[in-house]
Scaffold this motif. Structure first.
Motif, PDB file in Angstrom:
ATOM      1  N   THR A  95       0.841  -1.200   0.000  1.00 33.28           N
ATOM      2  CA  THR A  95       0.000   0.000   0.000  1.00 33.28           C
ATOM      3  C   THR A  95       0.878   1.253   0.000  1.00 33.28           C
ATOM      4  O   THR A  95       2.071   1.191   0.296  1.00 33.28           O
ATOM      5  CB  THR A  95      -0.902   0.030   1.244  1.00 33.28           C
ATOM      6  N   ARG A  96       0.259   2.382  -0.307  1.00 37.00           N
ATOM      7  CA  ARG A  96       1.007   3.628  -0.327  1.00 37.00           C
ATOM      8  C   ARG A  96       1.517   3.956   1.075  1.00 37.00           C
ATOM      9  O   ARG A  96       2.640   4.465   1.238  1.00 37.00           O
ATOM     10  CB  ARG A  96       0.111   4.758  -0.845  1.00 37.00           C
ATOM     11  N   GLU A  97       0.733   3.635   2.078  1.00 33.67           N
ATOM     12  CA  GLU A  97       1.158   3.894   3.457  1.00 33.67           C
ATOM     13  C   GLU A  97       2.397   3.081   3.803  1.00 33.67           C
ATOM     14  O   GLU A  97       3.332   3.585   4.458  1.00 33.67           O
ATOM     15  CB  GLU A  97       0.024   3.557   4.426  1.00 33.67           C
ATOM     16  N   GLU A  98       2.435   1.812   3.370  1.00 29.24           N
ATOM     17  CA  GLU A  98       3.589   0.959   3.645  1.00 29.24           C
ATOM     18  C   GLU A  98       4.834   1.474   2.919  1.00 29.24           C
ATOM     19  O   GLU A  98       5.946   1.447   3.461  1.00 29.24           O
ATOM     20  CB  GLU A  98       3.284  -0.481   3.228  1.00 29.24           C
ATOM     21  N   ILE A  99       4.636   1.935   1.690  1.00 28.23           N
ATOM     22  CA  ILE A  99       5.754   2.487   0.916  1.00 28.23           C
ATOM     23  C   ILE A  99       6.327   3.714   1.623  1.00 28.23           C
ATOM     24  O   ILE A  99       7.550   3.857   1.786  1.00 28.23           O
ATOM     25  CB  ILE A  99       5.294   2.846  -0.513  1.00 28.23           C
ATOM     26  N   GLU A 100       5.463   4.593   2.053  1.00 28.23           N
ATOM     27  CA  GLU A 100       5.932   5.832   2.688  1.00 28.23           C
ATOM     28  C   GLU A 100       6.538   5.563   4.065  1.00 28.23           C
ATOM     29  O   GLU A 100       7.466   6.269   4.484  1.00 28.23           O
ATOM     30  CB  GLU A 100       4.766   6.815   2.781  1.00 28.23           C
ATOM     31  N   GLU A 101       6.051   4.530   4.753  1.00 30.58           N
ATOM     32  CA  GLU A 101       6.636   4.175   6.037  1.00 30.58           C
ATOM     33  C   GLU A 101       8.074   3.676   5.853  1.00 30.58           C
ATOM     34  O   GLU A 101       8.985   4.052   6.602  1.00 30.58           O
ATOM     35  CB  GLU A 101       5.790   3.094   6.711  1.00 30.58           C
ATOM     36  N   ALA A 102       8.278   2.817   4.850  1.00 35.85           N
ATOM     37  CA  ALA A 102       9.628   2.349   4.549  1.00 35.85           C
ATOM     38  C   ALA A 102      10.518   3.509   4.132  1.00 35.85           C
ATOM     39  O   ALA A 102      11.704   3.580   4.503  1.00 35.85           O
ATOM     40  CB  ALA A 102       9.580   1.295   3.442  1.00 35.85           C
TER      41      ALA A 102
END
Length: 604
Positions: free
Chosen positions: A453-460
């Protein structure tokens, strides 16, 4: 013919298109064959009317009116046939275009699939640009040939058979002369083809090498300009294409010399055909209409013969092009790979996360790069590999990922998968040179987990300090970074590579020292991300900076492809081995010691 059969087997799903194109060709051919008969009939009707008017027997209005009606109906018949030819011919052309596009898709996809299946050894010996050039040239030539062949083959065959049969019906010597023309022309064409294909193959080699270098230079333009090598690269490039000019001149001279001979033989045979038709018309054996019809048929008979020249030309290009294509398609990945043992999953039972046992490895027929390598890495342990440049450190990680097969020995990795693909999913990698693609920042981070998800991408991204610079971009994570991330700095690319490994969240991590080429600020940011990434993971570190070695659990030193020492940093610091030498060299202010440190592929 063998090439044609192979292509048809590769594209058997296109059989309905082949059939449709051939049916359209049959209709067009039959319609075309009707034209000489209608023209001949019109000639006889008009000739009879003119003759009757001349001798006074056709003066009444009824025969004239009947003749006009007849010729108008014949003209309508010609119109209908022309419309059928145009309509059906264009439908066949549409099917041919669609078939050609679908064939390109099939052949290109099969080629890419084969490239993906080929092992790393193949790419060690091939230029990327050459591989791409081979794809474009080979498939273009094959699809062009198949499109032309499917459109013309039925027309040529039916026209030839029909003209021979009709000629034999009216006067058998006409059929005999035609029957001589076809095989003689084919024989002369075959003589031409042999030398032509050899020269075409030589040209293809030059073009592929030049195209490969072209792609390589474009991809490394910064290096080319930095070393002021533009003229040298241009000279090498133009030399290749100048060689194709010489080959083309020789090829063309041979082709046209033989074509002049073929055309001369053909003209002589058709001189005999026309002479027979004209003389027999004068003698009264043929009417004027029959003469016109036979002359038109002879013109139609000439077309298949002369078309052979063009068909053979495209066929030769297809054969020469498909040779390169099928050379790749015929490669057996296991043979190219050279064999050897690959890593295997050892299950989830208690035991080492990674175990090398008596591993030997060398490239091709060269001597061993690694000899009798044996070590184990416990789950969650951090192990660094230290040694001279070329000592086999990176080779160890390549073997771990199954990019090459070991000559002997075994490699076992904790996990439950049954193939290399599942094993590689369990390994996250951060290379010394970050390998990015030309998409967006987000796409590059999600490369190992495209469903993230976009949230997971931005968290990484935040964990790897990518957000620090991405927020300055106008399009943020949707910014296109260019080929190999050319729009980014080295530190920015490396942070994206770390974020990519974080998002993959694999239990095993391989770090081919991700900070050695960075400035101090970037190194601190990336190192912080790596510390987060290594938590709870089994980590192998190819060490180039001593600063990244101090916090590991154990160090493995390599000397000449063999394990020299294994121990904690404290143990090896006092052992007098390679690691102790590195520490001493790092502390020394001597220029010669600093030089020695660089030779060991390590920086302080």
């Amino acid at each position: 013919m063998t090439v044609l059969i192979r292509i048809l087997k590769f594209t058997r799903s296109l059989a309905p298109y082949y059939a449709g194109i051939m049916v359209a060709a049959v209709i067009v051919t039959v319609a075309g064959l009707a034209v000489p008969f209608i023209t001949g009939r019109a000639t006889d009707v008009i000739s009879a009317a003119v003759s009757g008017a001349a001798d006074g027997t056709g003066g009444s209005p009824d025969p004239v009116q009947s003749t006009i009606v007849s010729v108008i109906l014949l003209a309508v018949a010609l119109l209908v046939i022309s419309l059928i030819e145009a309509g059906v011919g264009n439908v066949g052309g549409y099917w041919g275009d669609v078939m050609s596009a679908k064939m390109r898709t099939i052949l290109s996809t099969r080629y890419f699939e084969q490239l993906l299946a080929l092992p790393q050894r193949y790419y060690d010996n091939e230029l990327t640009g050459t591989i791409v050039a081979r794809l474009n040239r080979s498939i273009s030539e094959v699809t062009n040939f198949m499109k032309s062949f499917s459109n013309m083959f039925v027309t040529l065959i039916l026209t030839t058979i029909a003209v021979l049969a009709i000629s034999a019906w009216y006067y058998w010597p006409l059929a005999v002369l035609l029957a001589i023309a076809y095989p003689v022309y084919l024989w002369l064409t075959a003589l031409t083809s042999r030398r032509w294909q050899q020269l075409e193959g030589d040209k293809n080699v030059h073009v592929d090498v030049a195209s490969g270098r072209f792609a390589e230079v474009v991809g490394q333009m910064r290096v080319v300009k930095s070393f002021a090598s533009e003229r040298r690269e241009l000279s090498a490039f133009s030399t290749r294409f100048q060689a194709t000019e010489t080959l083309t001149a020789e090829q063309s001279k041979h082709w046209h010399r033989m074509d002049a001979l073929r055309q001369g033989v053909l003209h002589a045979i058709f001189f005999g055909l026309y002479t027979i038709i004209f003389v027999r018309t004068v003698l009264g054996f043929f009417s004027l209409g029959e003469m016109v019809m036979l002359v038109q048929l002879m013109s139609m008979a000439r077309q298949p013969v002369t078309s052979l020249s063009w068909v053979v030309d495209t066929a030769q290009r297809a054969i020469a092009g498909s040779k390169s294509y099928f050379e790749v398609m015929d490669l057996d990945p296991s043979v190219v790979d050279g064999g050897g043992s690959r890593p295997v999953h050892a299950g989830r039972a208690p035991g080492p996360a990674i175990a090398f046992q008596g591993v030997h490895f060398g490239y091709d027929d060269d001597a061993d790069v690694l000899s009798d390598v044996t070590f184990e890495v416990a789950p969650g342990e951090r192990v660094a590999f230290v040694g001279e440049s070329g000592g086999g450190k990176t080779t160890l990680t390549n073997l771990l990922m199954g990019l090459y097969g070991a000559r002997s020995g075994s490699i076992r990795v904790a996990g439950t998968g049954e193939d290399l693909e599942s094993l590689r999913r369990d390994i996250g990698v951060v290379f010394q040179e970050p390998a990015l693609f030309s998409g967006t920042v987000a796409e590059n981070i999600a490369y190992g987990r495209p469903d993230a998800t976009r949230e997971e991408i931005e968290e990484a991204a935040r964990s790897a300090a990518v957000d620090v610079f991405v927020q300055k971009f106008e399009h943020g994570y949707d910014t296109v970074i260019g080929e190999r991330g050319v729009k980014l700095s080295g530190g920015q690319k490396q942070r994206i590579a770390v974020a990519r490994a974080m998002l993959k969240d694999a239990p095993i991590l391989v770090l081919d020292e991700a900070t050695s080429a960075l400035d101090t600020k970037s190194e601190r940011l990336v190192q912080a991300g790596l510390e987060t990434l290594m938590e709870g993971r089994t980590t192998l570190i190819i060490a180039h900076r001593l600063s990244t070695i101090a916090e590991v659990d154990r160090i493995v030193t390599l000397r000449d492809g063999r394990i020299d020492e294994i121990g904690t940093p404290a143990e090896l610091a006092a052992s007098g081995g390679i690691y102790a030498e590195l520490l001493a060299l790092q502390a020394s202010p001597s220029r010669s010691d600093r030089k020695r440190l660089r030779e060991l592929d390590v920086v302080g």
